[in-house]
Design a protein around this motif. Structure first.
Motif, PDB file in Angstrom:
ATOM      1  N   GLU A   1       1.709  -5.810  -9.074  1.00  0.00           N
ATOM      2  CA  GLU A   1       2.011  -4.432  -9.476  1.00  0.00           C
ATOM      3  C   GLU A   1       1.180  -3.456  -8.654  1.00  0.00           C
ATOM      4  OE1 GLU A   1       0.779  -4.824 -13.474  1.00  0.00           O
ATOM      5  OE2 GLU A   1       2.684  -5.656 -14.187  1.00  0.00           O
ATOM      6  N   MET A   2       1.726  -2.243  -8.468  1.00  0.00           N
ATOM      7  CA  MET A   2       1.002  -1.214  -7.741  1.00  0.00           C
ATOM      8  C   MET A   2      -0.011  -0.550  -8.665  1.00  0.00           C
ATOM      9  SD  MET A   2       2.213  -1.642  -4.788  1.00  0.00           S
ATOM     10  CE  MET A   2       1.517  -0.262  -3.871  1.00  0.00           C
ATOM     11  N   GLN A   3      -1.245  -0.406  -8.189  1.00  0.00           N
ATOM     12  CA  GLN A   3      -2.329   0.075  -9.028  1.00  0.00           C
ATOM     13  C   GLN A   3      -3.113   1.175  -8.326  1.00  0.00           C
ATOM     14  OE1 GLN A   3      -4.596  -3.087 -10.966  1.00  0.00           O
ATOM     15  NE2 GLN A   3      -6.507  -2.095 -10.329  1.00  0.00           N
ATOM     16  N   ASN A   4      -3.407   2.256  -9.052  1.00  0.00           N
ATOM     17  CA  ASN A   4      -4.207   3.351  -8.513  1.00  0.00           C
ATOM     18  C   ASN A   4      -5.652   2.868  -8.370  1.00  0.00           C
ATOM     19  OD1 ASN A   4      -5.847   5.695  -8.191  1.00  0.00           O
ATOM     20  ND2 ASN A   4      -4.216   6.946  -9.064  1.00  0.00           N
TER      21      ASN A   4
ATOM     22  N   LEU B   1       0.852  -1.197   0.000  1.00  0.00           N
ATOM     23  CA  LEU B   1       0.000   0.000   0.000  1.00  0.00           C
ATOM     24  C   LEU B   1       0.879   1.234   0.000  1.00  0.00           C
ATOM     25  CD1 LEU B   1      -2.672   1.637   0.506  1.00  0.00           C
ATOM     26  CD2 LEU B   1      -2.297   1.227   2.952  1.00  0.00           C
ATOM     27  N   GLN B   2       0.585   2.151  -0.901  1.00  0.00           N
ATOM     28  CA  GLN B   2       1.341   3.399  -0.964  1.00  0.00           C
ATOM     29  C   GLN B   2       0.378   4.571  -1.109  1.00  0.00           C
ATOM     30  OE1 GLN B   2       4.884   3.121  -3.276  1.00  0.00           O
ATOM     31  NE2 GLN B   2       4.994   5.319  -3.673  1.00  0.00           N
TER      32      GLN B   2
ATOM     33  N   SER C   1       3.878   4.599   3.189  1.00  0.00           N
ATOM     34  CA  SER C   1       3.773   3.299   2.522  1.00  0.00           C
ATOM     35  C   SER C   1       3.781   2.189   3.560  1.00  0.00           C
ATOM     36  CB  SER C   1       4.914   3.110   1.521  1.00  0.00           C
ATOM     37  OG  SER C   1       6.173   3.162   2.161  1.00  0.00           O
TER      38      SER C   1
ATOM     39  N   LEU D   1      -2.211   3.733  -4.012  1.00  0.00           N
ATOM     40  CA  LEU D   1      -1.764   2.606  -4.823  1.00  0.00           C
ATOM     41  C   LEU D   1      -1.780   1.347  -3.960  1.00  0.00           C
ATOM     42  CD1 LEU D   1       1.338   4.306  -6.483  1.00  0.00           C
ATOM     43  CD2 LEU D   1      -0.984   4.205  -7.383  1.00  0.00           C
ATOM     44  N   ILE D   2      -2.432   0.302  -4.464  1.00  0.00           N
ATOM     45  CA  ILE D   2      -2.490  -0.986  -3.773  1.00  0.00           C
ATOM     46  C   ILE D   2      -2.026  -2.063  -4.743  1.00  0.00           C
ATOM     47  CG2 ILE D   2      -4.050  -2.725  -2.787  1.00  0.00           C
ATOM     48  CD1 ILE D   2      -5.635  -0.498  -1.514  1.00  0.00           C
ATOM     49  N   GLN D   3      -1.352  -3.052  -4.204  1.00  0.00           N
ATOM     50  CA  GLN D   3      -0.844  -4.129  -5.045  1.00  0.00           C
ATOM     51  C   GLN D   3      -2.003  -4.896  -5.692  1.00  0.00           C
ATOM     52  OE1 GLN D   3       1.531  -7.925  -3.768  1.00  0.00           O
ATOM     53  NE2 GLN D   3       2.935  -6.192  -3.636  1.00  0.00           N
TER      54      GLN D   3
END
Length: 344
Positions: A70-73, A6-7, A27, A63-65
Motif C-alpha cells: 500500500e502507498m503510505q505517507n 513512489l508518488q 510518480s 507516498l512510498i509503498q
C-alpha cells in the motif's frame, strides 16, 4: 497491488523565504531508473533528501509503498516501509574500515546476519576494494570513498535506491562498473533515483528524466519523448573528403531543395539557413530534421543516391548525448523565458 512504488504530490520545501521546491509532482514505477537533472541549486538534492526522510516538506506529500503493497505517507508514518538506500552527494565517514562500516549499516538495516560477510566480500571484490577491506579510510582517495558510499547504499539490498551524484570523483572504469551494476539492480526490479550532472551517464541508464530548474519540475518523461516534444533532432553526416567552401555552399542549397520536406518545420517556415550547415574541419553536414524515423531514413536514401557523385558518406548518426545536452539547455532557456514573460 499497484506497480507505483513512489508518488510525489505537490511537494514544496522552503528554507526561510527561499522556495527550494515548488509544487513538484511525479510518480515512479517499480523497476524504473529515474534521473534528476538540473543546474546547481535547482532542487535535485532537496528532492532526494525529502524522499530519504532527512528533511520534511512544507507542503505536499511523499507516498512510498509499504510492506503490504500500500502507498503510505512517509512523513506521517515511517514504519513498515520498503527498504531504502541513500548515497549523499559528498559521502564522509568516520575513520573506520570498509568492512566495519558496511557491517554496521547492514546490521542497523536488519540484513540477514548469516549473509553479511559474504555480501560485503561480494561487493568489495566487484568494485576492486577487497584488498582495502580492513584499511582505515582516512587515506582513501575521493573515488574510493565514493565507491564505499555507493556500497553502503546497497549493502542491505533495498527496494528503493537514492543516489545523489554517484559518479562524482570516479575514474572511467569505475563509472562503467557503477553503470553495469545499476542495470543489474534494475533486472532485479530495484527502483533507482539518480541525480547527476553527467548527462551522457544518465542517457545510458535512465528510463525517464525529471528536469528541475529553480525548484520547479519543467519536464518528466522518457528522453525520446522529451526530445520529440522539444524538437531536438540532429543528424551528423560525415563525408570521406573535405569540400571546398564554394562547392559546400552550392551543395547546401541543393540539399535544402531535396530535403525540405524532412527538415525541422519551424526552421523551414522562417527560412532559417542553420537547418543545414557544413563544417570543413570535421567534414560534416549537420542537418536539423523533424525527428521522424521515416524522415531519417529518407534523408539517408536521398544523400546516398542523389549526392553520390558529390561526396561519399563515411558516417551517418544521431548522437544521443549531444541531443540530451541540447535538450537540457533548451528546456532551461524556455523555462527562464516563460518566467520572464510572466513577470511582465
Amino acid at each position: 497491488m499497484s506497480d507505483i512504488i513512489l508518488q510525489i504530490e505537490k511537494l514544496g520545501k522552503n528554507y526561510g523565504k527561499f522556495a527550494a521546491l515548488n509544487d513538484i509532482s511525479f510518480s515512479v514505477r517499480k523497476g524504473e531508473i529515474i534521473g534528476l537533472v538540473g543546474p546547481n541549486g535547482a532542487g535535485k538534492t532537496t528532492t532526494l533528501k525529502l524522499i530519504a526522510r532527512l528533511i520534511r516538506p512544507n507542503s505536499g506529500e511523499i507516498l512510498i509503498q509499504n510492506l503490504n503493497g500500500e502507498m503510505q505517507n512517509i512523513h506521517q508514518k515511517s514504519s513498515n516501509l520498503i527498504e531504502m538506500g541513500y548515497l549523499v552527494d559528498i559521502p564522509n565517514f568516520y575513520n573506520t574500515t570498509p568492512y566495519v562500516l558496511l557491517k554496521h549499516i547492514a546490521n542497523i538495516r536488519n540484513y540477514s546476519k548469516g549473509n553479511v560477510k559474504s555480501r560485503i566480500d561480494e561487493l568489495l571484490k566487484k568494485f576492486n576494494l577487497h584488498q582495502w577491506k580492513y584499511k582505515k579510510m582516512k587515506n582513501f582517495s575521493k573515488g574510493m570513498i565514493q565507491k564505499v558510499g555507493f556500497l553502503a547504499s546497497i549493502i542491505h539490498e533495498p527496494e528503493l535506491i537514492i543516489l545523489d551524484e554517484p559518479q562524482t570523483g570516479l575514474d572511467p572504469g569505475a563509472r562503467i562498473k557503477i553503470r553495469e551494476y545499476l542495470r543489474l539492480l534494475q533486472n532485479e526490479k530495484k527502483t533507482i533515483l539518480i541525480s547527476s550532472h553527467l548527462l551522457n551517464e544518465l542517457r545510458e541508464v535512465c528510463d525517464k528524466v525529471a528536469l528541475i530548474n529553480q525548484g520547479t519540475l519543467i519536464g518528466f518523461d522518457t528522453l525520446d519523448n522529451l526530445e520529440r516534444n522539444f524538437k531536438i533532432k540532429v543528424i551528423f553526416c560525415e563525408i570521406l573528403e573535405p569540400l571546398p567552401q564554394e562547392k559546400a555552399e552550392i551543395l547546401i542549397e541543393k540539399l535544402y531543395r531535396d530535403l525540405e520536406l524532412y527538415l525541422e518545420k519551424e526552421m523551414v517556415d522562417t527560412n532559417n539557413r542553420e537547418a543545414i550547415t557544413y563544417t570543413n574541419k570535421s567534414k560534416t553536414f549537420k542537418i536539423r530534421y523533424d525527428g521522424l524515423e521515416a524522415s531519417r531514413s529518407e534523408i539517408l536514401t536521398i544523400l546516398s543516391s542523389k549526392f553520390k557523385s558529390d561526396f561519399t558518406i563515411s558516417s551517418f548518426s544521431e548522437p544521443k548525448s549531444s541531443q540530451f545536452e541540447s535538450l537540457y539547455s533548451q528546456t532551461l532557456d524556455q523555462n527562464r523565458n516563460e518566467k520572464l514573460n510572466g513577470a511582465e
